[in-house]
Write a protein that holds these residues in place. Structure first.
Motif, short mmCIF file in Angstrom:
data_model
loop_
_atom_site.label_atom_id
_atom_site.label_comp_id
_atom_site.label_asym_id
_atom_site.label_seq_id
_atom_site.Cartn_x
_atom_site.Cartn_y
_atom_site.Cartn_z
N PRO A 85 0.83 -1.20 0.00
CA PRO A 85 0.00 0.00 0.00
C PRO A 85 0.88 1.26 0.00
N PRO A 86 0.32 2.41 -0.36
CA PRO A 86 1.10 3.65 -0.35
C PRO A 86 1.65 3.94 1.04
N ASP A 87 2.84 4.56 1.08
CA ASP A 87 3.47 4.96 2.33
C ASP A 87 3.20 6.43 2.61
N PRO A 88 3.13 6.84 3.89
CA PRO A 88 3.10 8.26 4.19
C PRO A 88 4.38 8.94 3.71
N HIS A 89 4.28 10.20 3.33
CA HIS A 89 5.46 10.97 2.92
C HIS A 89 6.30 11.25 4.17
N ARG A 90 7.08 10.24 4.54
CA ARG A 90 7.90 10.32 5.75
C ARG A 90 9.24 9.65 5.50
N GLY A 91 10.28 10.16 6.17
CA GLY A 91 11.59 9.55 6.13
C GLY A 91 12.07 9.28 7.55
N SER A 92 13.13 8.50 7.67
CA SER A 92 13.61 8.14 9.01
C SER A 92 14.39 9.28 9.66
N LEU A 93 14.67 10.36 8.91
CA LEU A 93 15.33 11.53 9.50
C LEU A 93 14.36 12.68 9.73
N SER A 94 13.31 12.75 8.90
CA SER A 94 12.34 13.85 9.03
C SER A 94 11.11 13.49 8.22
N ASP A 95 10.17 14.45 8.12
CA ASP A 95 9.00 14.23 7.29
C ASP A 95 9.36 14.23 5.80
N ASP A 96 10.52 14.70 5.47
CA ASP A 96 10.96 14.83 4.08
C ASP A 96 11.63 13.54 3.62
N VAL A 97 11.17 12.97 2.50
CA VAL A 97 11.79 11.76 1.98
C VAL A 97 13.06 12.07 1.19
N SER A 98 13.44 13.34 1.16
CA SER A 98 14.66 13.73 0.46
C SER A 98 15.48 14.73 1.27
N SER A 99 15.55 14.53 2.59
CA SER A 99 16.27 15.48 3.44
C SER A 99 17.76 15.52 3.12
N SER A 100 18.30 14.42 2.54
CA SER A 100 19.72 14.37 2.19
C SER A 100 19.98 14.89 0.78
N GLY A 101 18.93 15.33 0.08
CA GLY A 101 19.08 15.81 -1.28
C GLY A 101 18.80 14.75 -2.33
N THR A 102 18.63 13.51 -1.91
CA THR A 102 18.28 12.42 -2.81
C THR A 102 17.14 11.63 -2.18
N PHE A 103 16.73 10.55 -2.81
CA PHE A 103 15.65 9.72 -2.27
C PHE A 103 16.19 8.97 -1.06
N ASP A 104 15.70 9.33 0.13
CA ASP A 104 16.20 8.75 1.38
C ASP A 104 15.64 7.35 1.62
N ASP A 105 16.35 6.63 2.49
CA ASP A 105 15.88 5.34 3.02
C ASP A 105 15.68 4.29 1.93
N VAL A 106 16.49 4.34 0.89
CA VAL A 106 16.51 3.27 -0.11
C VAL A 106 17.96 2.90 -0.38
N ASP A 107 18.22 1.63 -0.66
CA ASP A 107 19.58 1.15 -0.87
C ASP A 107 19.55 0.02 -1.91
N TRP A 108 20.16 0.25 -3.06
CA TRP A 108 20.19 -0.74 -4.13
C TRP A 108 21.20 -1.84 -3.86
N SER A 109 20.90 -3.05 -4.30
CA SER A 109 21.92 -4.10 -4.33
C SER A 109 22.84 -3.79 -5.51
N PRO A 110 24.11 -4.23 -5.47
CA PRO A 110 25.05 -3.90 -6.54
C PRO A 110 24.59 -4.30 -7.93
N ASN A 111 23.89 -5.42 -8.06
CA ASN A 111 23.46 -5.88 -9.39
C ASN A 111 22.11 -5.30 -9.81
#
Length: 412
Positions: A225-251
């Motif tokens: 289901p849709p997530d609230p517009h929230r990040g683990s640092l603030s309400d902003d999902v881009s407080s670091s300037g990029t899409f926060d709280d996501v991490d790709w596997s190398p491949n």
């Protein structure tokens, strides 16, 4: 019940006193106060913070400020040799920068951007533009940057390491309330309007997470289901300037991410299949107050090579790092422990299974002094790499083989 008349008088007296105080201030008073702000006092500080400009894996230069002028110092990190050079001899900074609203791929060949509420990608060498999504509309667009108080036209997304996929979201603001701002200027004011839910509103901004194939455009919606517009640092999902709280596997086959509840009390660690959109729940952390994943930086990492997760938690009243099994969601061991707080995780050395991080409250002289430390994944061999008394500011080299330490005390 309190007397409203007395309260009104108290308020009027307070307003009168404030107005009287304000009337006594002049432009010269404000100009005098401004002289004590940082940008006017920094010139009196010699040999301040080292801001490195790396020109190779082993060389950097910095400007050393002094009272009369600044020296430009070239440093060989491998030997420690320093030499004063002229400004003209330093490598020229590149002036060719992409549009500030574009996000360049890791291989430097493509740039993603928003146009007409949809996500597009541009071939940097040819300028050819390709539309990646087609169903974006106003208030339900892709990669939208709107945290309420902060909003721009920049695309919020995260490229995969192979530059073939993009992790982003379609942001649903359609039911959220509006915010209005009227400018104060000479002439007619300008009215600015944007979506900004307030506390107590039943409808807030939501994000529908998606993964986009770039070479052959295809949108894969994550099966949650849709997530609230929230990040683990603030309400902003881009407080670091990029899409926060996501991490790709190398491949690029998996995307790890954290979903945050509206009240920041529930964090769900999830891993998505980037090809199908299937999502696996790994573990959930629930806190009584508010969860934060670090201080100014997100401290969790996904390590698919060893099926592990570095996780940050304040569950014992101190901010510490924990090691989890990404397959079972079980805690393997606590990594850091003690009466101190980990503030920022700077480097993960998977080969040697060591973490490098900043920590506060490890110096008896001052609990707010920051130190640079390392520790094994097992929690053993905790080492302070900056033992000198003071507050330490760390800059890692691009290849993370070196770190630059600038430190000071209030009187040093």
């Amino acid at each position: 019940m309190k007397n409203p008349f007395l309260i009104s008088i108290a308020v009027l007296i307070s307003i009168g006193a404030t107005a009287q105080c304000t009337d006594s201030l002049t432009a010269n008073d404000y100009a005098h106060a401004e002289q004590f702000l940082f940008y006017n006092t920094s010139k009196y500080i010699d040999h301040g913070h080292v801001n490195p400009h790396w020109i190779s894996a082993d060389q950097f230069w910095y400007s050393d400020s002094k009272a009369d002028e600044s020296d430009f110092i070239l440093v060989d990190a491998a030997t420690g040799k320093k030499s004063v050079v002229s400004r003209q001899s330093l490598p020229k900074e590149t002036s060719e920068q992409p549009d500030k609203n574009e996000v360049v791929s890791p291989d430097g060949t493509k740039a993603a951007f928003i146009k007409d509420y949809n996500l597009w990608v541009k071939d940097i060498s040819t300028g050819k533009e390709t539309q990646l999504t087609t169903d974006g509309v106003k208030y339900f667009g892709y990669a939208t940057d709107n945290a309420g108080w902060k909003h721009s036209d920049k695309a919020i997304l995260r490229w995969s390491q192979d530059s073939k996929k993009i992790a982003t979201f379609q942001q649903d603001e359609r039911k959220a309330g509006e915010m209005y701002l009227v400018s104060t200027n000479v002439g007619h004011p300008k009215l600015e309007e944007w979506k900004y839910p307030l506390p107590g509103d039943s409808n807030i901004i939501m994000i529908q997470r998606v993964i986009i194939n770039v070479d052959k455009p295809k949108v894969i919606r994550l099966q949650i289901p849709p997530d609230p517009h929230r990040g683990s640092l603030s309400d902003d999902v881009s407080s670091s300037g990029t899409f926060d709280d996501v991490d790709w596997s190398p491949n690029g086959d998996e995307l790890a991410f954290v979903s945050t509840s509206r009240d920041h009390k529930i964090e769900k660690f999830r891993i998505a299949n980037a090809n199908t959109g299937e999502v696996r729940e790994v573990f959930t952390e629930t806190v009584p107050t508010q969860y934060e994943s670090g201080q100014g930086a997100i401290n969790w990492r996904y390590l698919p090579k060893t099926n592990e997760i570095i996780w940050y938690s304040e569950r014992d009243n101190w901010g510490h790092l924990y090691l989890y099994d990404s397959k079972t969601g079980k805690l393997k061991n606590k990594i850091t422990t003690g009466d101190f707080v980990v503030t920022q995780l700077l480097k993960v050395d998977q080969k040697n299974r060591q973490l490098y991080f900043l920590a506060d409250d490890r110096e008896k002289e001052n609990p707010y002094f920051t130190q640079f430390c390392k520790v094994d994944f097992s929690g053993k061999h905790l080492t302070t790499l900056t033992p000198e008394t003071g507050n330490h500011s760390i800059d890692l080299s691009p290849n993370e083989n070196y770190f630059i330490d600038s430190y000071s005390q209030p009187d040093v």
